[in-house]
Structure formats: structure tokens, C-alpha cells
Design a protein around this motif. Structure first.
Motif: not given
Length: 414
Positions: A64-73, A76-79
Motif C-alpha cells: 500500500e505504501a509502495a503504491e502510494a509513492v508515485p501519487a505523492i510525488k 508534490l510536483l503539481s504544486e
């Protein structure tokens, strides 16, 4: 700035941030959110970065954590937030990085603990993580911790030590094992094909003298950049003082290319406190500047009024509050020193030695507050509005002395 001679090391790029070589010592921190919670982790990374963290590490402990990493990144980049994100792997990193290639791509660095990569397949699992780092052109931090030290290596060292004519203490053998684990793991990583410019080393322990000893030793035998700090430093004052003591001893010797203060926060406490402690250690040693410094006396029988303490706190908070704006317009303002003193004994002298200072009247002293700029008396304030008037003088000083062009102004708070 300090005349400390930095230990020479290879430079490693972590995303866009250089670590080691002649790069500034990098401040980093770690989130304590559930990484699977994209919104909470994003918010904390953003908060830590805004506080001054130049690298932010996150736990990647399950699918679950691994799957979330790209979405978090992506969020962040969108901001417009480009702070490098470091993935912290224990036990199953070889599986997660292989199964989730988008996670491997999104992370700027992998942190590997050689004591927590398996038992019978320890080297195989370690090499798998290194292979993923090579595949995606990522650096790794080989992070040895005494609480999770390679038990087989430690047992071998203890056994060999017991056969010596003059055996070392168990503590010394543990220190030997810490150094050996880091060195051996780095050599293994290079043998797999990871470049020496992709490796950062840490050897963390929870006691000041132990961590100083182990870093002094590893600094002599490798030329990789070193990430320095206590592990499990503790809460509050204890954690801050112990971390500052260890960091100061090592940094003064030129040892350390990136640092973290691993504070245990109170429930709901401010996670960015560890970032500010790192910054203050570096600034106190004259290594880097982050925010103007306030000199203030401790108070005594001459300062029964709390006004000078209140003003010192107000000015310190104001300086930190204004830095995000000032940093963009007045890039050198972090070097400024401000004095807020409480009586005539040391007040005028400290105020003259600061860039700008105010000497408030002590008990029974004449109710006036001389203000000094760059060693010269500027004006004397009186009455009930001294704090506001001094802040206005401070704003004008910043604009006139640190602006990139005369007359440049920024909005200030009432």
C-alpha cells in the motif's frame, strides 16, 4: 562563516540536491505519517520542506505504501515542490522495488539497512535492491544502525575476538562491526555495479560518544559522503541536546555531509522541530545561515520586568515568519544578527556588536531604549510603543542593507 576544513568526499546527486564534495551540508528529515495515506504524507512532506528540509525520507514498508509513492510525488510536483523523496526500506525492499517500478522511478534515493534485508538470503536481497538502484539510476544510503546490526556479522566478530590473547570489550567489538558492516556493504554494492558516486553511508547509534567514535573511524577509511546523526535521540530537551552535542563534535572535525536530528515528538507535536534544530546547529557553528539570529541576555535581578523577554521572543518569531518572503528578495538577510538586551550592563555593548540592536532599560534605569546600527547609535526609543517602533526600524534596515536594489520593499505584517 566557519573555517572548518570539511572531510573530502565523493559528491552524490540525490535528485537535484548535491551531497558531499564541496556542496553545503544538507538538512534532511523523515515523515511519520502512514505513507499509504497520500494526502497526509503529501502535506507533511510539504510542511517539512517549507520548514527547510532539503531531503525528506518516507517509509516504504508494504504494498500500500509502495503504491502510494508515485501519487505523492505527482501531487508534490503539481504544486511545484521538487524536494527529493527518499524511500526507507527494511526487510522487503527487494520485493517492493521489483514489484513496483513506478515507485522506484519516483524516489530520489533508496535507504538500505544491511541488517534488515533478510537472513539466509541477506546478500541476495541486498544485491537485488542495488540492482534496482542501478536500473533506475538512483543513489543508495547504506544505513547501519546498532539496534538492527547484522547479527551474524556481530556473532562472527565476537567469536574471533574471544580467541584473541587480549580481547576487546563487547562495546568495542560492536563498534568494529558497525564500521565493518558499512564498509563491506558498500564494497558489495560496488561489486554489483553501483558507482561510488551513488553511495552514501551512515552508522547511527543512540549514545553521543559511541556515534562520535564510529563516525571518526568510518570517515578515515571510506570517501563516500556521510549522513550523520544519532538514532533514537529521544524526546524534547534530551533529544535536542544529545543530537546537538554529537553533531557539533563531528561537524567541527569536518565530518558530515548531510544531517538529521531524530527527535521523538510529543503526540501531535511539531515534526518540523527536527529541521529547525539541524539548522540551528549548522548556524551556531558558522557553517550555514538560515535565519537572522537574535542575541538576548538571560535576565537577572536588574531585569525584573519581562518586557525584554517578550520583545526578544516577538522579534525572533517575526524574523522566522518573514524569512520565506525575505529570502526571495534579500538573499543575504540570513546573515543578520539582532540584539535585544535587557539592561545597561551588557546591553549597549551587545547591541553595538550586532547589525542592529536595542538595549532596553533594566529595573530602576531611565526609561529609554537606545537603538544601534552597525556599531553606531541610531536613535533612542521611549514610551509604550517601543516594540512596534523597533520592528519598523528593523524592516527599514533589512530593506536598505540587504535589498538587491535601493528602494526595494516587501509587505510587512502589522
Amino acid at each position: 562563516m566557519s573555517n572548518i576544513n570539511r572531510r573530502k568526499s565523493i559528491q552524490v546527486m540525490v535528485g537535484s540536491v548535491p551531497v558531499g564534495g564541496d556542496a553545503p551540508i544538507v538538512v534532511q528529515s523523515m515523515t511519520n505519517t502512514d505513507t499509504a495515506d497520500v494526502e497526509a504524507t503529501y502535506e507533511q512532506i510539504k510542511y517539512l520542506h517549507e520548514a527547510g528540509s532539503e531531503l525528506v525520507r518516507i517509509t516504504v514498508n508494504n504494498s500500500e505504501a509502495a503504491e502510494a509513492v508515485p501519487a505523492i510525488k505527482e501531487k508534490l510536483l503539481s504544486e511545484g515542490i521538487t524536494v527529493p523523496i527518499v524511500g526507507d526500506f527494511h526487510y522487503n525492499g527487494h520485493k517492493l522495488l521489483t514489484k513496483y517500478p513506478e515507485t522506484a522511478k519516483a524516489l530520489a534515493k533508496f535507504r538500505i539497512n544491511p541488517g534488515n534485508v533478510g537472513t539466509k538470503t541477506r546478500d541476495e536481497n541486498f544485491c537485488t535492491i542495488v540492482e534496482q538502484a542501478i536500473k533506475y539510476d538512483k543513489p543508495v544510503r547504506i544505513g547501519v544502525n546498532w539496534g538492527s546490526l547484522d547479527q551474524q556479522l556481530l556473532a562472527d566478530k565476537m567469536d574471533a575476538n574471544s580467541k584473541l590473547e587480549n580481547p576487546k570489550s563487547s562495546k568495542q567489538v560492536m563498534l568494529d562491526t558497525m564500521v565493518e558492516s558499512a564498509k563491506r556493504s558498500a564494497e558489495l554494492a560496488e561489486s554489483v555495479g553501483l558507482g561510488s558516486d551513488k553511495i552514501i553511508i551512515s552508522c547511527k547509534m543512540s549514545h553521543v560518544q559511541d556515534v562520535v567514535t564510529v563516525y571518526e573511524r568510518i570517515a578515515e577509511i571510506v570517501d563516500y559522503p556521510l549522513h550523520v546523526g544519532l538514532t533514537e535521540a529521544g524526546m524534547g530537551m534530551k533529544g535536542m541536546v544529545a543530537s546537538s552535542a554529537a553533531l557539533s563534535v563531528l561537524l567541527q572535525q569536518g565530518i558530515g555531509d548531510t544531517i538529521r536530528v531524530s527527535l521523538t515528538p510529543k503526540p501531535g507535536g511539531d515534526r518540523a522541530e527536527e529541521v529547525r534544530v539541524c539548522q540551528q546547529v549548522l548556524q551556531s557553528l558558522g557553517i550555514r545561515n538560515f535565519v537572522p539570529q537574535v542575541t538576548a541576555c538571560p535576565g537577572c535581578g536588574r531585569t525584573n520586568s519581562t518586557y525584554f523577554q517578550e520583545l526578544a521572543e516577538e522579534i525572533q518569531d517575526y524574523l522566522r515568519e518573514m524569512m520565506p518572503v525575505w529570502r526571495e528578495v534579500y538573499p543575504d538577510v540570513a546573515e543578520m544578527n539582532v540584539a535585544v538586551m535587557g539592561c545597561v550592563v551588557n546591553g549597549p555593548g551587545e547591541s553595538r556588536n550586532a547589525n542592529i540592536g536595542i538595549s532596553l532599560p533594566g529595573t530602576f534605569e531611565e526609561p529609554k531604549a537606545p537603538v544601534y546600527m552597525d556599531g553606531e547609535h541610531h536613535t533612542t526609543l521611549r514610551g509604550d510603543n517601543i516594540g512596534q517602533e523597533f520592528r519598523e526600524i528593523l524592516d527599514n534596515y533589512v530593506m536598505e542593507h540587504y535589498g538587491t536594489s535601493k528602494g526595494e520593499q516587501v509587505a510587512v505584517k502589522d
